[in-house]
Design an enzyme around this catalytic site. Structure first.
Site, PDB file in Angstrom:
ATOM      1  N   HIS B 221     -53.365   8.222  77.658  1.00 32.11           N
ATOM      2  CA  HIS B 221     -52.602   9.011  77.770  1.00 32.11           C
ATOM      3  C   HIS B 221     -53.002  10.601  77.895  1.00 32.11           C
ATOM      4  O   HIS B 221     -52.506  11.474  78.411  1.00 32.11           O
ATOM      5  CB  HIS B 221     -50.857   8.811  77.500  1.00 32.11           C
ATOM      6  CG  HIS B 221     -50.549   7.418  78.672  1.00 32.11           C
ATOM      7  ND1 HIS B 221     -49.880   8.311  79.714  1.00 32.11           N
ATOM      8  CD2 HIS B 221     -51.336   6.721  78.312  1.00 32.11           C
ATOM      9  CE1 HIS B 221     -49.173   6.905  79.509  1.00 32.11           C
ATOM     10  NE2 HIS B 221     -49.880   6.015  79.252  1.00 32.11           N
ATOM     11  N   LYS B 249     -47.661  -2.250  90.570  1.00 33.62           N
ATOM     12  CA  LYS B 249     -48.684  -3.275  91.211  1.00 33.62           C
ATOM     13  C   LYS B 249     -49.072  -3.884  89.640  1.00 33.62           C
ATOM     14  O   LYS B 249     -49.699  -5.207  89.765  1.00 33.62           O
ATOM     15  CB  LYS B 249     -50.323  -2.187  91.215  1.00 33.62           C
ATOM     16  CG  LYS B 249     -51.342  -2.829  90.884  1.00 33.62           C
ATOM     17  CD  LYS B 249     -52.173  -2.280  91.626  1.00 33.62           C
ATOM     18  CE  LYS B 249     -54.121  -2.696  91.760  1.00 33.62           C
ATOM     19  NZ  LYS B 249     -54.337  -2.127  92.455  1.00 33.62           N
ATOM     20  N   ASP B 250     -48.497  -3.413  88.633  1.00 34.01           N
ATOM     21  CA  ASP B 250     -48.658  -4.357  87.266  1.00 34.01           C
ATOM     22  C   ASP B 250     -47.741  -5.252  87.191  1.00 34.01           C
ATOM     23  O   ASP B 250     -48.096  -5.851  86.621  1.00 34.01           O
ATOM     24  CB  ASP B 250     -48.845  -2.984  85.813  1.00 34.01           C
ATOM     25  CG  ASP B 250     -49.685  -1.900  85.650  1.00 34.01           C
ATOM     26  OD1 ASP B 250     -50.874  -2.585  86.070  1.00 34.01           O
ATOM     27  OD2 ASP B 250     -49.416  -1.437  85.234  1.00 34.01           O
ATOM     28  N   GLU B 293     -63.418 -21.786  68.958  1.00 34.85           N
ATOM     29  CA  GLU B 293     -62.567 -21.555  69.843  1.00 34.85           C
ATOM     30  C   GLU B 293     -63.415 -21.503  70.997  1.00 34.85           C
ATOM     31  O   GLU B 293     -64.638 -20.756  70.687  1.00 34.85           O
ATOM     32  CB  GLU B 293     -61.332 -21.040  69.637  1.00 34.85           C
ATOM     33  CG  GLU B 293     -60.380 -22.109  69.162  1.00 34.85           C
ATOM     34  CD  GLU B 293     -59.709 -22.501  69.657  1.00 34.85           C
ATOM     35  OE1 GLU B 293     -58.361 -22.210  70.354  1.00 34.85           O
ATOM     36  OE2 GLU B 293     -60.288 -24.271  70.055  1.00 34.85           O
TER      37      GLU B 293
END
Lengths: 260, 412
Positions: B221, B249-250, B293
């Protein structure tokens, strides 16, 4: 712009491919015949269990397998999920004796099990289990259908696959028997099932194949007890999210309509 | 809305009520408005910019499900496996929350790799966003430690032998290796003490990640988001307020990601659950195939491609460390790969090599995989240490758009 898009897609697909590839990566130790594929109701993303088969399979487990195989992770109460009432479950539990602490003299005592108790282990420890079973401890069956390479198909194939050994076969150790589907085509477990060995309360003829099929279904259910709830909830969640996705897509398009 | 009819009242008159009272003393409301509502954001962010929000939400889901799991978990070698089985079987909805947590780990790492790729591809690491890049890389390292420690906790066969392999890798460090291995494991092999330490490490790191995410977002920010064109917004026409444009949009990105997440949790759990880990840890029986993994496979591939054990460890750790130098290795003033044809090809090859290294790791760098692995390792480091510094020389006479809005009108 378009090149970037292609690159992105390629990256995502690559990730997915490596994910999918890993899921069937387990190597199977020891040569054995390929188990024929069986049709199971619990297969596939929408599979569900035939609970009457699960219950018959429990009868096979209780009357045959449980003599040697433990199922540590299960409690008697868990059996309620195969369609039994709590009274039935309590009655099953009460037939089993579990360690009950000590009496006033400090001597260990046993008591009847309750639904909260875990399945009783048939042997005190792995050494005792191995000593009583030709030197090989019978594996715990809590997750057997998941961890046994080949899964339910191979469990069924092993249970029904005992036959006359080829002339060249020599047992590698005392008590070993020929079974083309077992690892190295040999298994320390003598044929556990035969026709009529189990008494089914629902009148189903207890053939060896039926017993094997039912107990395999039971083992698959024990290995994934929440499979059906998972699939049902999954359908609801996915439908909800699809609906939400349409709404959010429309919202987003409307919000952005004054920008483009 | 008591003052709906008094719009022309002076500001002091509006500043009454609980919210204004709070804001005058602790300006959370106005800060939220400034940073998440009015916050100016480039108007041309594509779908890859969704992953920051996705990662934040998945992190919160991981913390929530993780706390629940920790409450029901026993961090002892004797009790860990049984407590996880009890979560799966007897604790109400335990199977669901554990499945979300396990799937979340994979999804988090997948989203993190995409997020990282986005930063590399669009040059989001360049001035003035170096701190944003560095805090992000610190997060990557922390998340990897957290994921590894978490994978040990169920104390299945893969947990145990994964910890064993990692311990032996640490042991290969000359001088301090054996001491460090003993310090982490508390013994010569994974056991009670290591499990307890990994449990605490997992929990502490998870919350530390949340804290560093705060720093990462604060750094974002300060400078604002980069964008696919890699040019700074020239004026108000180039930006839109965060809300409602990027909130909507998010939200769309999150719902689509949640769909994929749900598909894995409910229909394809085998993708994230290793069957072998449903066997309890057995120090006397080594599994036929020890494999980390999927998200560690590229680094495992590097580890195994390098002939020396310590060299392999250096290379796989170096593969992360070299990323910290990227803002200073890249001399080009142009950010976005969209205007850097040479760099763009290099990035494509880098992605190919990274995925290839994953497969090399899966096949333990045996036979042809060994050669492929070595080529990929060489390319990986050459990309950052040679091609990236040199790429600026290939970029002559490139004209960047003057502004985002104008570029949008001319281009797509």
């Amino acid at each position: 712009m378009r090149g970037g898009m292609r690159l992105r897609l390629g990256f995502l697909l690559g990730l997915l491919a490596s994910l999918a590839d890993i899921s069937h990566a387990m190597a199977q130790a020891g040569p054995h015949d390929r188990p024929p594929h069986q049709v199971w109701s619990f297969e596939g993303p929408l599979g569900r269990f035939d609970l009457s088969a699960v219950q018959r399979g429990y009868a096979v487990y209780a009357q045959v397998c449980s003599a040697c195989h433990g199922m540590k992770s299960m409690t008697y109460g868990d059996l309620a999920a195969m369609g039994l009432t709590m009274e039935q479950v309590s009655r099953i539990a009460a037939t089993q004796q579990v360690p009950g602490g000590v009496d006033a003299q400090g001597d260990p005592v046993t008591r009847a099990a309750t639904p909260a108790d875990h399945f009783r282990d048939p042997f005190a420890n792995p050494e005792a289990a191995a000593a009583a079973n030709n030197g090989v401890a019978p594996p715990d069956q809590s997750r057997l259908a998941l961890v046994y390479p080949g899964g339910p198909d191979r469990i069924y194939a092993v249970l029904t696959g005992y036959r006359e050994p080829p002339a060249a076969y020599r047992p590698s150790h005392a008590g070993a028997v020929y079974n083309p589907y077992a690892s190295g085509r040999e298994i320390a477990m003598p044929p556990p099932l035969r026709d009529g060995q189990v008494v089914y309360t629902d009148g189903t003829p207890a053939t060896t194949a039926q017993e094997a099929r039912d107990v395999t279904t039971f083992l698959a259910w024990v290995a994934q007890p929440h499979l059906e709830a998972r699939h049902r909830l999954g359908m609801q969640v996915v439908l909800y999210l699809l609906f939400l996705a349409v709404l959010v897509f429309l919202l987003k398009r409307r919000v952005w309509s004054d920008v483009h | 809305m008591t003052d709906a009819g008094s719009r022309d009242m002076p500001d002091e008159q509006e500043k009454t009520g609980v919210v204004a009272w709070l804001d005058a003393r602790l300006p959370v409301v106005s800060a939220f408005r400034r940073e998440y509502v009015d916050y100016r954001t480039p108007r041309n962010l594509n779908g890859l910019w969704n992953f920051g929000a996705i990662l934040t939400v998945v992190l919160l889901v991981m913390l929530a499900t993780g706390i629940f799991l920790a409450i029901n978990y026993t961090p002892t070698a004797a009790g860990a496996f049984a407590s996880v089985e009890a979560i799966e079987r007897q604790v109400p909805s335990g199977w669901l929350l554990r499945s979300i947590h396990v799937t979340g780990a994979s999804m988090f790492l997948a989203a993190l790799y995409i997020h990282l790729f986005r930063g590399l591809y669009y040059g989001s690491y360049k001035a003035p966003r170096e701190m944003l890049w560095l805090t992000g890389l610190v997060l990557l390292a922390m998340v990897m430690f957290t994921a590894f420690a978490g994978y040990v906790l169920p104390w299945g066969q893969m947990s145990y032998w994964g910890a064993d392999v990692a311990g032996k890798a640490v042991d290969a460090i000359p001088g301090v290796g054996p001491w460090l291995e003993h310090f982490l494991q508390g013994a010569d092999a994974p056991g009670d003490v290591s499990l307890h330490r990994f449990f605490i490490l997992h929990m502490v790191l998870a919350f530390a990640v949340l804290g560093v995410v705060g720093v990462h977002v604060a750094a974002l920010h300060v400078t604002g988001s980069n964008n696919p064109l890699g040019i700074e917004p020239a004026g108000p026409r180039d930006t839109v307020p965060f809300h409602p444009y990027y909130t909507s949009k998010d939200a769309l990105g999150l719902v689509l990601f949640a769909l994929l997440f749900a598909a894995v949790v409910f229909f394809l759990p085998n993708v994230v659950f290793e069957a072998e880990n449903f066997r309890p840890a057995n120090p006397l029986h080594t599994p036929a195939d020890i494999e980390p993994e999927w998200y560690f496979l590229p680094f495992y591939g590097i580890l195994q491609s390098v002939p020396s054990k310590f060299g392999g460890l250096l290379a796989s750790v170096g593969a992360i460390l070299v990323l910290f130098l990227v803002p200073w290795l890249d001399r080009s003033p142009i950010r976005s790969a969209r205007f850097r044809p040479f760099y763009r090809v290099c990035m494509g090859l880098l992605v190919v090599c990274f995925i290839l290294l994953g497969f090399v790791g899966r096949h333990h760098a045996q036979g042809g995989w060994m050669i492929a692995g070595r080529v990929a390792v060489v390319y990986y480091f050459a990309h950052f240490l040679v091609l990236l510094p040199l790429s600026a020389r290939t970029e002559r006479g490139i004209v960047l758009p003057d502004g985002i809005a104008d570029a949008g009108r001319r281009g797509a």
